[in-house]
Design a protein around this motif. Structure first.
Motif, PDB file in Angstrom:
ATOM      1  N   UNK A  39      -5.354  -8.579  -0.843  1.00 40.75           N
ATOM      2  CA  UNK A  39      -6.441  -8.813  -1.805  1.00 40.75           C
ATOM      3  C   UNK A  39      -7.796  -8.703  -1.109  1.00 40.75           C
ATOM      4  N   UNK A  40      -7.925  -9.307   0.072  1.00 41.92           N
ATOM      5  CA  UNK A  40      -9.222  -9.292   0.766  1.00 41.92           C
ATOM      6  C   UNK A  40      -9.637  -7.871   1.139  1.00 41.92           C
ATOM      7  N   UNK A  41      -8.727  -7.077   1.675  1.00 43.74           N
ATOM      8  CA  UNK A  41      -9.066  -5.687   2.008  1.00 43.74           C
ATOM      9  C   UNK A  41      -9.447  -4.924   0.743  1.00 43.74           C
ATOM     10  N   UNK A  42      -8.728  -5.177  -0.340  1.00 43.48           N
ATOM     11  CA  UNK A  42      -9.010  -4.480  -1.600  1.00 43.48           C
ATOM     12  C   UNK A  42     -10.352  -4.896  -2.179  1.00 43.48           C
ATOM     13  N   UNK A  43     -10.759  -6.153  -1.967  1.00 45.79           N
ATOM     14  CA  UNK A  43     -12.098  -6.582  -2.388  1.00 45.79           C
ATOM     15  C   UNK A  43     -13.156  -5.809  -1.613  1.00 45.79           C
ATOM     16  N   UNK A  44     -12.994  -5.730  -0.312  1.00 45.55           N
ATOM     17  CA  UNK A  44     -13.966  -5.031   0.532  1.00 45.55           C
ATOM     18  C   UNK A  44     -14.073  -3.565   0.128  1.00 45.55           C
ATOM     19  N   UNK A  45     -12.933  -2.946  -0.152  1.00 50.36           N
ATOM     20  CA  UNK A  45     -12.898  -1.518  -0.468  1.00 50.36           C
ATOM     21  C   UNK A  45     -13.146  -1.205  -1.935  1.00 50.36           C
ATOM     22  N   UNK A  46     -13.226  -2.221  -2.781  1.00 48.62           N
ATOM     23  CA  UNK A  46     -13.481  -2.003  -4.199  1.00 48.62           C
ATOM     24  C   UNK A  46     -12.358  -1.271  -4.900  1.00 48.62           C
ATOM     25  N   UNK A  47     -11.113  -1.611  -4.592  1.00 48.09           N
ATOM     26  CA  UNK A  47      -9.961  -0.939  -5.194  1.00 48.09           C
ATOM     27  C   UNK A  47      -9.409  -1.775  -6.343  1.00 48.09           C
ATOM     28  N   UNK A  48      -9.748  -1.382  -7.572  1.00 49.51           N
ATOM     29  CA  UNK A  48      -9.347  -2.133  -8.758  1.00 49.51           C
ATOM     30  C   UNK A  48      -7.827  -2.179  -8.919  1.00 49.51           C
ATOM     31  N   UNK A  49      -7.165  -1.054  -8.689  1.00 44.27           N
ATOM     32  CA  UNK A  49      -5.714  -1.009  -8.841  1.00 44.27           C
ATOM     33  C   UNK A  49      -5.046  -2.031  -7.925  1.00 44.27           C
ATOM     34  N   UNK A  50      -5.435  -2.039  -6.669  1.00 46.09           N
ATOM     35  CA  UNK A  50      -4.813  -2.953  -5.706  1.00 46.09           C
ATOM     36  C   UNK A  50      -5.204  -4.405  -5.976  1.00 46.09           C
ATOM     37  N   UNK A  51      -6.438  -4.642  -6.428  1.00 45.07           N
ATOM     38  CA  UNK A  51      -6.835  -6.008  -6.760  1.00 45.07           C
ATOM     39  C   UNK A  51      -5.980  -6.573  -7.885  1.00 45.07           C
ATOM     40  N   UNK A  52      -5.777  -5.792  -8.932  1.00 44.58           N
ATOM     41  CA  UNK A  52      -4.942  -6.255 -10.047  1.00 44.58           C
ATOM     42  C   UNK A  52      -3.508  -6.467  -9.569  1.00 44.58           C
ATOM     43  N   UNK A  53      -2.947  -5.468  -8.912  1.00 46.02           N
ATOM     44  CA  UNK A  53      -1.551  -5.525  -8.491  1.00 46.02           C
ATOM     45  C   UNK A  53      -1.279  -6.705  -7.560  1.00 46.02           C
ATOM     46  N   UNK A  54      -2.085  -6.849  -6.528  1.00 47.92           N
ATOM     47  CA  UNK A  54      -1.798  -7.864  -5.516  1.00 47.92           C
ATOM     48  C   UNK A  54      -2.188  -9.267  -5.966  1.00 47.92           C
ATOM     49  N   UNK A  55      -3.170  -9.386  -6.839  1.00 45.01           N
ATOM     50  CA  UNK A  55      -3.489 -10.700  -7.413  1.00 45.01           C
ATOM     51  C   UNK A  55      -2.344 -11.169  -8.309  1.00 45.01           C
ATOM     52  N   UNK A  56      -1.797 -10.268  -9.106  1.00 44.56           N
ATOM     53  CA  UNK A  56      -0.662 -10.626  -9.961  1.00 44.56           C
ATOM     54  C   UNK A  56       0.560 -10.982  -9.123  1.00 44.56           C
ATOM     55  N   UNK A  57       0.840 -10.195  -8.093  1.00 42.07           N
ATOM     56  CA  UNK A  57       1.980 -10.497  -7.219  1.00 42.07           C
ATOM     57  C   UNK A  57       1.791 -11.843  -6.518  1.00 42.07           C
ATOM     58  N   UNK A  58       0.565 -12.117  -6.081  1.00 40.00           N
ATOM     59  CA  UNK A  58       0.292 -13.389  -5.411  1.00 40.00           C
ATOM     60  C   UNK A  58       0.547 -14.558  -6.354  1.00 40.00           C
ATOM     61  N   UNK A  59       0.072 -14.449  -7.583  1.00 42.64           N
ATOM     62  CA  UNK A  59       0.302 -15.516  -8.563  1.00 42.64           C
ATOM     63  C   UNK A  59       1.789 -15.685  -8.843  1.00 42.64           C
ATOM     64  N   UNK A  60       2.510 -14.578  -8.949  1.00 48.49           N
ATOM     65  CA  UNK A  60       3.957 -14.653  -9.182  1.00 48.49           C
ATOM     66  C   UNK A  60       4.674 -15.351  -8.035  1.00 48.49           C
ATOM     67  N   UNK A  61       4.146 -15.219  -6.825  1.00 46.28           N
ATOM     68  CA  UNK A  61       4.742 -15.861  -5.654  1.00 46.28           C
ATOM     69  C   UNK A  61       4.176 -17.254  -5.396  1.00 46.28           C
ATOM     70  N   UNK A  62       3.403 -17.787  -6.353  1.00 48.05           N
ATOM     71  CA  UNK A  62       2.942 -19.164  -6.263  1.00 48.05           C
ATOM     72  C   UNK A  62       1.528 -19.371  -5.769  1.00 48.05           C
ATOM     73  N   UNK A  63       0.797 -18.302  -5.495  1.00 42.32           N
ATOM     74  CA  UNK A  63      -0.591 -18.464  -5.058  1.00 42.32           C
ATOM     75  C   UNK A  63      -1.413 -19.026  -6.210  1.00 42.32           C
TER      76      UNK A  63
END
Length: 151
Positions: A39-63
């Protein structure tokens, strides 16, 4: 805005990166830490696809939502462990190619074994590659992937 090609139309070229992503990235690392790094790398790089994907995966894993919201301000927030802080500092140093990041390396060396340092670095390199593909070709997350928040 210039129309870009769909890089995923060339799966013959993308598949090796998918295979690499599945083989290496977070072996030996806590799933929560791997998600924070992506998520942090994707924030720096401005990658919307990765931000959505990895934020959702993180929440699914309990973040928690709070830690995801605070990730851009991890230095000021008290919500992250020393190990997570070291990984985030290393993520920023490698994503921004800060060649003078001795302090970030010292944090990583203090918190991660040699093998974990290599795995973490491979994870960071991998997410940065995906960020560059998606941002470079202006790949957007599907609207169905965007979660609506109640007002």
């Amino acid at each position: 805005m210039t129309k870009r090609i769909n890089p995923y139309a060339r799966m013959d070229l993308i598949q090796p990166l998918i295979d690499y992503s599945q083989a290496v990235p977070d072996v030996g690392l806590e799933p929560t830490l791997a998600h924070l790094v992506k998520i942090r790398a994707s924030q720096i790089n401005g990658c919307a696809v990765c931000l959505v994907m990895h934020s959702q995966e993180a929440r699914q894993d309990g973040e928690t939502e709070m830690r995801i919201y605070l990730l851009d301000a991890w230095r000021e927030a008290l919500h992250f462990t020393p190990r997570e802080r070291a990984a985030l500092a290393w993520t920023e140093a490698l994503t921004r190619l800060d060649h003078t990041a001795d302090a970030a390396y010292e944090l990583v060396a203090a918190e991660f074994s040699e093998a974990e340092q290599v795995v973490l670095t491979l994870l960071i390199g991998n997410i940065n590659t995906w960020n560059r593909i998606n941002a470079g070709f202006r790949v957007n997350p599907p609207r169905s992937a965007i979660i609506k928040v109640a007002a």
